[in-house]
Design an enzyme around this catalytic site. Structure first.
Site, PDB file in Angstrom:
ATOM      1  N   LYS A  12      -2.127 -40.727  10.999  1.00 21.37           N
ATOM      2  CA  LYS A  12      -2.586 -41.749  10.120  1.00 21.37           C
ATOM      3  C   LYS A  12      -3.253 -40.751   9.093  1.00 21.37           C
ATOM      4  CE  LYS A  12      -3.211 -45.973  10.862  1.00 21.37           C
ATOM      5  NZ  LYS A  12      -1.900 -47.046  10.938  1.00 21.37           N
ATOM      6  N   THR A  57       0.070 -44.136  15.247  1.00 23.85           N
ATOM      7  CA  THR A  57      -1.078 -43.733  14.153  1.00 23.85           C
ATOM      8  C   THR A  57      -2.221 -44.899  14.395  1.00 23.85           C
ATOM      9  OG1 THR A  57       0.046 -45.270  12.574  1.00 23.85           O
ATOM     10  CG2 THR A  57       0.939 -43.096  13.074  1.00 23.85           C
ATOM     11  N   ARG A 175     -12.852 -19.212 -27.012  1.00 18.33           N
ATOM     12  CA  ARG A 175     -12.625 -20.540 -26.856  1.00 18.33           C
ATOM     13  C   ARG A 175     -13.383 -21.183 -25.611  1.00 18.33           C
ATOM     14  NH1 ARG A 175      -7.088 -20.224 -22.850  1.00 18.33           N
ATOM     15  NH2 ARG A 175      -7.980 -18.815 -21.213  1.00 18.33           N
ATOM     16  N   GLN A 218      -5.867 -16.761 -15.372  1.00 17.41           N
ATOM     17  CA  GLN A 218      -5.190 -16.180 -14.239  1.00 17.41           C
ATOM     18  C   GLN A 218      -6.192 -14.898 -13.772  1.00 17.41           C
ATOM     19  OE1 GLN A 218      -3.619 -17.156 -16.948  1.00 17.41           O
ATOM     20  NE2 GLN A 218      -1.547 -17.501 -16.611  1.00 17.41           N
ATOM     21  N   HIS A 246      -7.647 -27.843 -21.334  1.00 14.89           N
ATOM     22  CA  HIS A 246      -7.608 -27.445 -22.640  1.00 14.89           C
ATOM     23  C   HIS A 246      -8.763 -28.193 -23.555  1.00 14.89           C
ATOM     24  CE1 HIS A 246      -4.026 -25.376 -21.671  1.00 14.89           C
ATOM     25  NE2 HIS A 246      -3.555 -26.414 -21.430  1.00 14.89           N
TER      26      HIS A 246
HETATM   27  O1  LIG Z   1      -5.656 -18.726 -19.752  1.00 17.07           O
HETATM   28  C1  LIG Z   1      -4.619 -19.213 -20.180  1.00 17.07           C
HETATM   29  N1  LIG Z   1      -3.399 -18.950 -19.434  1.00 17.07           N
HETATM   30  C2  LIG Z   1      -2.305 -19.088 -19.825  1.00 17.07           C
HETATM   31  O2  LIG Z   1      -1.379 -18.940 -19.229  1.00 17.07           O
HETATM   32  C3  LIG Z   1      -1.933 -19.769 -21.105  1.00 17.07           C
HETATM   33  N2  LIG Z   1      -1.013 -20.541 -21.700  1.00 17.07           N
HETATM   34  C4  LIG Z   1      -1.562 -21.076 -22.632  1.00 17.07           C
HETATM   35  O3  LIG Z   1      -0.944 -21.856 -23.534  1.00 17.07           O
HETATM   36  N3  LIG Z   1      -3.117 -21.003 -22.689  1.00 17.07           N
HETATM   37  C5  LIG Z   1      -3.357 -20.174 -21.656  1.00 17.07           C
HETATM   38  N4  LIG Z   1      -4.674 -19.860 -21.152  1.00 17.07           N
END
Ligand SMILES: O=c1[nH]c(=O)c2[nH]c(=O)[nH]c2[nH]1
Length: 296
Positions: A12, A57, A175, A218, A246
């Site tokens: 469930k 369930t 940014r 990353q 973004h």
């Molecule tokens: O931190 C980021 N990693 C990306 O792989 C990526 N690709 C993107 O267009 N902006 C960003 N920013």
């Protein structure tokens, strides 16, 4: 050539349960979304519809309510382990169970400077999570959090990427970096102070996000996972899924104005999705079944 039933589980999903602890006039509440799945000897129902081994369930759902009454729910990891163990120990064909719990955060409503005894406000969208997998006598715990929304207004750059004929993105050395953290960490044992560990890991992730000067989301992901593994010996690996929320600089030149990184358009989609696992190199990798369905 033959055809066989592959890996399977059933249960469930999303039992919404709220408990009230009325031990004193100062109540406390738990607000959970509980999903159970059973694994075991279910060939008969798949082959012929013989349900002799199929704990409905509906009964699984009722067990969630029943066990929550028998003993205080406590930490979600403990409740998930009690539920899973119950199914495996009481139903002979059930050899394994998987219990997923999301916990919603509530805080006391401040009244006259103090938290009210029995009135609460939902804190945020953030959820604390656990996924407990029981296989026979073994128990594995993967806990985490979902939808922890964070933003840095500077201290983030993105440049040096390959350019091709479809590139339009401008390189930037300043940014906004924003994401909604979904993280799951695998514990090495079940001998853990779950609440303390959760609070510590959450704090480490937040601190690391804040203090890492980021050249890519990353990199932030890796640093956050690495910091958890360096400071929390109970954790074997950390998995994260980080949507890049973004924020695009608005072109104010159209209005004869300069935009000095102050006014942004917050896009909701599409979004970059940065995902990864940070792990110790001296532990065995977890079977994917601990994270999702067996071999799905
Ligand atoms: O931190 C980021 N990693 C990306 O792989 C990526 N690709 C993107 O267009 N902006 C960003 N920013």
């Amino acid at each position: 050539m033959g055809i066989v039933m592959g890996p399977n589980q059933y249960g469930k999903s999303e039992c919404r349960i709220v408990t009230v602890d009325r031990g004193s006039s100062r109540h406390s509440i738990k607000d959970l979304n509980v999903s159970t799945s059973l694994r075991g000897d279910f060939d008969d129902t798949h082959h012929t519809g013989d349900n002799a081994k199929v704990l409905p369930t509906d009964t699984q759902k009722n067990t969630v309510y029943g066990l929550a009454k028998e003993q205080p729910v406590g930490e979600i990891e403990d409740f998930a382990m009690r539920l899973g163990r119950h199914f495996v120990d009481t139903q002979q064909p059930v050899t394994g169970a998987r219990v997923l719990i999301d916990e919603y955060a509530w805080e006391r409503i401040p009244v006259g400077g103090a938290g009210h005894d029995h009135s609460f406000a939902r804190s945020s969208d953030e959820k604390r999570t656990t996924a407990v997998t029981i296989e026979g006598s073994e128990t594995h715990v993967v806990s985490g959090l979902k939808d922890l929304v964070v933003l840095k207004s500077t201290g983030s750059e993105f440049w040096g990427y390959p350019k091709d004929r479809f590139t339009t993105l401008a390189e930037t050395d300043d940014r906004i970096l924003a994401t909604a953290v979904t993280a799951r960490w695998r514990y090495l044992s079940t001998d853990v102070d779950w609440a303390k560990s959760f609070e510590a890991i959450r704090e480490i992730m937040l601190e690391t996000f804040a203090t890492t000067h980021s050249y890519a989301l990353q990199q932030s992901l890796y640093e956050m996972g690495k910091a958890v593994l360096e400071k929390r010996p109970e954790v074997a690996e950390v998995r994260m899924s980080l949507p890049n929320k973004h924020h695009f600089l608005v072109d104010l030149e159209r209005f004869g104005m300069e935009n000095e990184n102050e006014v942004f358009f917050a896009a909701d989609r599409p979004y970059g999705l940065i995902e990864g696992t940070v792990t110790r190199d001296d532990v065995d990798p977890a079977p994917t079944a601990w994270y999702s369905l067996p071999e799905f």
